[in-house]
Design an enzyme around this catalytic site. Structure first.
Site, mmCIF file in Angstrom:
data_model
loop_
_atom_site.group_PDB
_atom_site.id
_atom_site.type_symbol
_atom_site.label_atom_id
_atom_site.label_comp_id
_atom_site.label_asym_id
_atom_site.label_seq_id
_atom_site.Cartn_x
_atom_site.Cartn_y
_atom_site.Cartn_z
ATOM 1 N N LYS A 283 0.787 -1.228 0.000
ATOM 2 C CA LYS A 283 0.000 0.000 0.000
ATOM 3 C C LYS A 283 0.820 1.279 0.000
ATOM 4 C CE LYS A 283 -4.042 0.290 1.350
ATOM 5 N NZ LYS A 283 -5.278 0.715 0.745
ATOM 6 N N GLU A 290 -6.131 12.900 2.304
ATOM 7 C CA GLU A 290 -7.350 12.484 3.017
ATOM 8 C C GLU A 290 -7.559 13.317 4.277
ATOM 9 O OE1 GLU A 290 -7.953 7.864 2.864
ATOM 10 O OE2 GLU A 290 -5.827 8.316 2.785
#
Ligand code: ARG
Length: 460
Positions: A283, A290
């Protein structure tokens, strides 16, 4: 501890009340503007003869010492002294006695806190303006770098029409420019001196409000002491300005978060601004974007927070107003932190040209260009819309693109279509066909890039 206002009280304050009413835990950051305001006030008091020049000098130099100590972290804060204003004043009195006791002549904490806040907000506006300018520059700087890139433009997040990548970058420039203009307008309402309104009614002492206003670079003096003691309109405006900045940032974040997905695969974010997962080794997460998107919540929440605080407050000062700073500081810190990070992310990201180009012919980005071609040939707009719609449906069935259709197939749909249709079909042609002012085509975008380059150069 004896209170500055303790003259008429027989009982000590309950410690829980001290803890409940204090604001020093959050208003200590006003120390610099508080000293600035007090020094201007002392200078004025001396000039009208309410204190001597020597007293003024002693007050001002001692305030400088106190300021330096606070800045260095060598100053003790305690809840019993309530707020920053009381802390500084009592330190002054502890050091210079009766001379210090004269500083608060013809002044109340009510006009003092309002003065401090306006000075603080004025500086905050200037800080945000600088940061927004840097964000604008980071987007403008991308324009030449990405001059060869065409991006799909979306409505409803569905592919719509192609635009130059720079058109996206300049769209953010426009948004940030409106943010800067709004801040500049808000600054006019901030930049009015409340000092001298005293508690609520002004004073019988011969003060010179113009002088303090001038010393503090306020553009004018508030004309009604009742009004200005209760006025926090400028805070409501300022937090609203910040909430729109946040809205713009969140749009950008959202867009790039989507572009960063494997599904879109349009952009590579700089490593320094992405994070990994503690369980999934593959990832790379856009956490910074965000969080910026997420922090928008608290910035926007500051708007209703200030408005609700102000609703139905009778004039003039009410202690409720102490809570205004919580909304203000949190929103300001948040927006500032976001804007400080933005330029590095904007300039550090790379568009994934190959991946973008590989799918640029998907989604019929040239359909509107074809419809406009028909209009130019004399077809009524609605008829052209229907014709192209049918051609798109046909292509979907045969898994082909508009530009793959033969002239005969195209003429079957509309006999006015000629060989020159291929000059508008295909994504690049469709982008190039855009020519109206402000559109995403080659020439209009180049004009706006030139505009922004010179506009941002001259604005410093
Ligand atoms: N800490 C107070 C505030 O932030 C200062 C003004 C206090 N005035 C008063 N009358 N108690 O609003």
């Amino acid at each position: 501890m004896a209170k500055a206002w303790g003259g008429r009280f027989n009982q000590d304050t309950d410690p829980r009340v001290e803890a409940f009413t204090e604001s020093i835990s959050f208003d200590r950051r006003l120390y610099e503007v508080d000293v600035r305001g007090s020094q201007a006030h002392a200078t004025m008091l001396a000039s009208v003869g309410l204190i001597t020049q020597e007293e003024r000098d002693q007050i001002c130099s001692t305030l400088n010492e106190i300021k330096a100590e606070i800045k260095a972290g060598d100053f003790e804060f305690k809840a019993a002294l309530e707020d920053i204003h009381m802390h500084i004043e009592s330190a002054l009195i502890a050091r210079i006695g009766d001379t210090g006791r004269k500083l608060h002549t013809a002044r109340s904490r009510n006009d003092q806190v309002s003065t401090d806040l306006r000075l603080y907000v004025r500086d905050a506006i200037d800080t945000l303006d600088e940061l927004l300018l840097e964000c604008q520059r980071s987007f403008v700087d991308r324009c030449d770098r990405d001059a060869d890139v065409i991006l799909p433009g979306y409505t409803h997040l569905q592919r719509a029409q192609p635009v130059k990548a720079a058109h996206y970058w300049l769209a953010y420039c426009e948004k940030f420019q409106r943010d800067r203009d709004r801040l500049a307008d808000c600054r006019k309402r901030v930049n009015v001196s409340p000092l001298g309104a005293a508690a609520l009614a002004g004073t019988s002492l011969p003060i010179d409000r113009d002088m303090t206003a001038k010393l503090l670079n306020f553009a004018s003096v508030a004309g009604n002491s009742l009004d200005v003691s209760s006025d926090r309109d400028y805070l409501a405006e300022f937090v609203f300005c910040m909430s729109l900045i946040s809205a713009h940032l969140s749009t950008w974040c959202e867009e790039w978060i989507i572009w960063f997905t494997t599904e879109f695969n349009f952009i590579q974010l700089p490593d320094a601004y992405t994070t990994g997962s503690s369980i999934m080794p593959q990832k790379r997460n856009p956490d910074v974007l965000e969080l910026m998107r997420g922090k928008t919540a608290r910035v926007m929440a500051a708007v209703p927070q200030v408005l609700i605080l102000l609703k139905s407050l009778p004039m003039a000062y009410n202690r409720d107003l102490q809570e205004d700073k919580l909304a203000l500081f949190d929103a300001f810190d948040t927006v500032k932190a976001c804007l400080e990070l933005t330029p590095a992310i904007v300039s550090g990201a790379e568009l994934k040209r190959e991946q973008i180009t590989a799918r640029l012919e998907d989604g019929f980005l040239d359909a509107t260009a074809l419809m406009e071609y028909l209009i130019k040939k004399g077809v009524p707009m609605r008829t052209g819309h229907g014709t192209v719609g049918q051609l798109v449906a046909k292509c979907e069935q045969t898994k082909s693109r508009l530009k793959d259709l033969s002239l005969a197939e195209l003429q079957e749909a509309c006999e006015l279509i000629q060989q020159d249709v291929y000059e508008v079909l295909g994504t690049e042609n469709a982008m190039k066909a855009l020519q109206s002012y402000g559109s995403g085509g080659e020439k209009p975008v180049a004009d706006r890039v030139a505009h922004w380059k010179s506009a941002l150069k001259s604005s410093t």
